[in-house]
Write an enzyme that holds these catalytic residues in place. Structure first.
Site, PDB file in Angstrom:
ATOM      1  CB  CYS B 144      -0.926   0.038   1.205  1.00  0.00           C
ATOM      2  SG  CYS B 144      -1.965   1.508   1.182  1.00  0.00           S
ATOM      3  CE  LYS B 178      -3.835  -5.018  -4.856  1.00  0.00           C
ATOM      4  NZ  LYS B 178      -5.179  -4.534  -4.472  1.00  0.00           N
ATOM      5  CG  ASN B 205      -1.439  -1.902  -4.249  1.00  0.00           C
ATOM      6  OD1 ASN B 205      -2.261  -1.016  -4.444  1.00  0.00           O
ATOM      7  ND2 ASN B 205      -1.292  -2.494  -3.085  1.00  0.00           N
ATOM      8  CB  THR B 279     -10.611   2.265 -10.362  1.00  0.00           C
ATOM      9  OG1 THR B 279      -9.468   2.295  -9.507  1.00  0.00           O
ATOM     10  CG2 THR B 279     -11.136   3.669 -10.539  1.00  0.00           C
TER      11      THR B 279
END
Lengths: 298, 317
Positions: B144, B178, B205, B279
């Site tokens: 992240c 991820k 990511n 998204t």
């Protein structure tokens, strides 16, 4: 998600019926949207996106301005918007016949059942384009129109009619005044303020609250929608005068239905370490009791 | 299911084998929804038929509650958006007590996604989830970009292997890593994930970026930088999936800018075993289930009857 009407938000394509300029940079967009029109309540909002485009990519949130009936059944949704950026700029270019992608009804509403004490004199304060949730709400509160009627049972939500409604509507300058006739048609008492004095009283809309509270019939509840500094000022003023106040917040949203966590506002929360926590405006709001918002953390 | 001549004659596309496997995790179809774009699923109940989805990856869970970043947390950019939410979530206890009971009742696979500040925290999160009924697999968010106090584990092979191998000891559930695109080369990190015992890779990511208000001379995001997502990053994701699939022998879940069935097919052909819709859930809430409906038609268009048969079938020019 469940709206207050007990209805789940749905996604629906709608064709633009008209897009009319009603004030400086301000348009009323009418969308053929029977399923959402039948469900939506005043104070709720829809997300609107021009279908098939990836730029602008995201939908934009707009409050219900009003629904439009055809043969006694809700058929279309009106939204009123001010051109602010690329999304609203793209909307302003629509001329009719284009397909939009929408989802809603989203969010909560102003409290429809004020107590008898709170309902003696409801003062509605609208700042700029923050006026858009109120025409439909006033119609509903005065019993002029019903929204979100269950199609089989005919049941709608319960509304306590306030004894009196006053509206303060403030804009920068007279040319931004939109939908004044729609407010007047409901029969409420309308006080206009402009920052430059070009219409109504000169100053901010908060003066309507200040002045009304010194009369023999002071406000007993305040509903407000507008820019954040205005809502902060209204909240402080209402709190000082001991008047219950609800505010509808406007924030940037990507999804409008609770999955992106971008539209958050700080809400007082004694259970959290710092005494407040971020809450999603789209599903826990957009309407909050003013005293629940952690204004210093806005 | 077999592709029968009768079905072909009848023009039927109903006899299609959409099933895929990510290691030991078998999914009814390859269309999943990405972490951080689907909340905890119940928000989407009016838009999505959960039973059609290949799987759901709920929002990242951390050990402690996190308040997240201040606003603005997002800004729209050309065919995309930047986000810096900051892993706003109520922590693992809340997830297990409040969100998982809803998620586990859904008729689809649940892949929990976790992020730790330390290797030990990842291991502890995995331990908690290992004992949780209704978690079919665990995705480790190693990347992240919006957590300033955290370490971006997936920027080097050693830390990637270490965090995955420690997590691996704590669970028999399928583990997905991820990974971030914000490195010179993803392949060595993907190989490290394989060495650490990951069952699959989720690629990619968000791509780190920023947006600036030049009149105020300030970054728009409160966090200054954020992760770019949406159609703008699809070519990046597709390239990384293609290159990683050629070098690493692990199933890949492709994610990045997918917004149409053509996008889905491109990722599968490039080497992804499954895909995540991210998204696009924001700007088209019903898309994921529509893509599942459209998948058989896309397979039929190239005269295929099975998703597995098209994975990684990209030819050289």
């Amino acid at each position: 998600m469940i709206s207050q009407a007990g209805d789940v938000a749905i996604q629906e394509s709608g064709v633009v019926m008209e897009n009319v300029r009603i004030a400086r940079g301000t348009y009323r967009l009418r969308i053929d949207l029977p399923n959402i029109a039948a469900r939506i309540l005043p104070g709720q909002f829809v997300m609107v996106r021009i279908a098939g485009r990836t730029d602008p990519l995201l939908a934009r949130p707009f409050a219900l301005y009003d629904t439009v009936d055809e043969a006694g059944t809700p058929r279309a949704v009106d939204i009123v918007y001010l051109v602010m950026g690329r999304g609203t700029q793209a909307l302003s270019a629509l001329s009719g016949g284009e397909t939009l992608e929408l989802w809603g009804p989203l969010g909560n509403t102003f409290p429809p059942e004020l107590t008898e004490d709170q309902g003696r004199h409801l003062l509605i304060l609208a700042g700029g384009i923050g006026q858009t949730p109120f025409v439909a709400l006033i119609k509903e509160l005065l019993g002029l129109r019903r929204y979100g009627i269950h199609q089989e049972t005919g049941a709608g939500r319960v509304v306590n009619r306030p004894r009196k409604i006053t509206v303060g509507y403030g804009v920068r300058s007279a040319e931004f005044l939109a939908g004044v006739d729609d407010f007047r048609a409901t029969g409420i008492d309308l006080h206009i303020t402009t920052e430059d004095g070009s219409a109504g009283q000169r100053g901010f809309v908060t003066r309507v609250l200040d002045e009304a509270s010194t009369t023999s019939d002071p406000p007993t509840a305040v509903f407000a929608c507008g820019p954040e500094p205005m809502l902060g000022a209204v909240s402080t003023l209402a709190s000082e005068k001991g008047i219950p106040c609800w505010v509808s917040l406007e924030t940037k949203m990507a999804c409008g239905y609770g999955v992106c966590f971008s539209c958050v506002c700080p809400v007082n929360d004694v259970a959290s370490e710092q005494g407040w926590d971020f809450r999603r405006v789209c599903i826990e709001g957009p309407v909050f009791p003013a005293e629940t918002i952690s204004w210093p953390n806005m | 299911m077999p592709w029968t001549p009768a079905a072909r004659r009848g023009g039927s596309i109903s006899i299609m084998d959409l099933e895929v496997s990510i290691g030991r995790l078998t999914l009814p179809n390859p269309i999943l929804v990405a972490s951080g774009t689907f909340g905890y699923a119940k928000e989407s109940a009016g838009f999505v038929d959960f039973s059609k989805l290949g799987g759901i990856v709920p929002k990242t869970v951390t050990w402690e509650p996190r308040i997240g970043n201040r606003t603005p947390r997002i800004v729209e950019t050309a065919s995309g958006m930047l986000n810096a939410i900051g892993l706003d979530n109520d922590g693992i206890d809340h997830f297990l007590r409040v969100h998982l009971p809803y998620l586990r009742k859904l008729p689809t696979s649940i892949i929990a996604n976790v992020a730790g500040r330390t290797v030990e925290e990842y291991a502890a999160l995995v331990t908690r989830l290992n004992g949780a009924e209704g978690v079919d697999a665990i995705e480790l968010n190693l990347s992240c970009p919006n957590v300033s106090c955290g370490i971006d584990f997936a920027i080097n092979p050693e830390s990637t292997e270490r965090v995955i191998s420690l997590a691996r000891r704590e669970t028999d559930k399928p583990l997905l890593a991820k990974l971030t695109p914000n490195v010179t080369s993803v392949a060595p990190i993907a190989q490290a994930a394989a060495a650490g015992g990951a069952d699959g890779l989720t690629l990619i990511n968000t791509v780190v970026g920023t947006a600036i208000d030049w009149r105020r001379r300030r970054p728009i995001l409160a966090n200054r930088i954020g992760g770019l997502s949406g159609p703008a990053i699809k070519p990046i994701a597709l390239r990384i999936v293609m290159e990683t699939a050629a070098k690493v022998d692990l199933p890949i879940i492709g994610v990045g800018g997918i917004g149409s069935i053509d996008d889905v097919m491109e990722f599968l052909v490039a080497g992804a075993t499954a895909v995540q819709i991210g998204t696009a859930n924001f700007y088209d809430p019903g898309l994921a289930t529509r893509l599942v409906d459209e998948l058989p038609g896309a397979l039929a268009a190239i005269e295929e009857n099975s998703v597995r048969r098209i994975i990684g079938t990209l030819e050289r020019n």
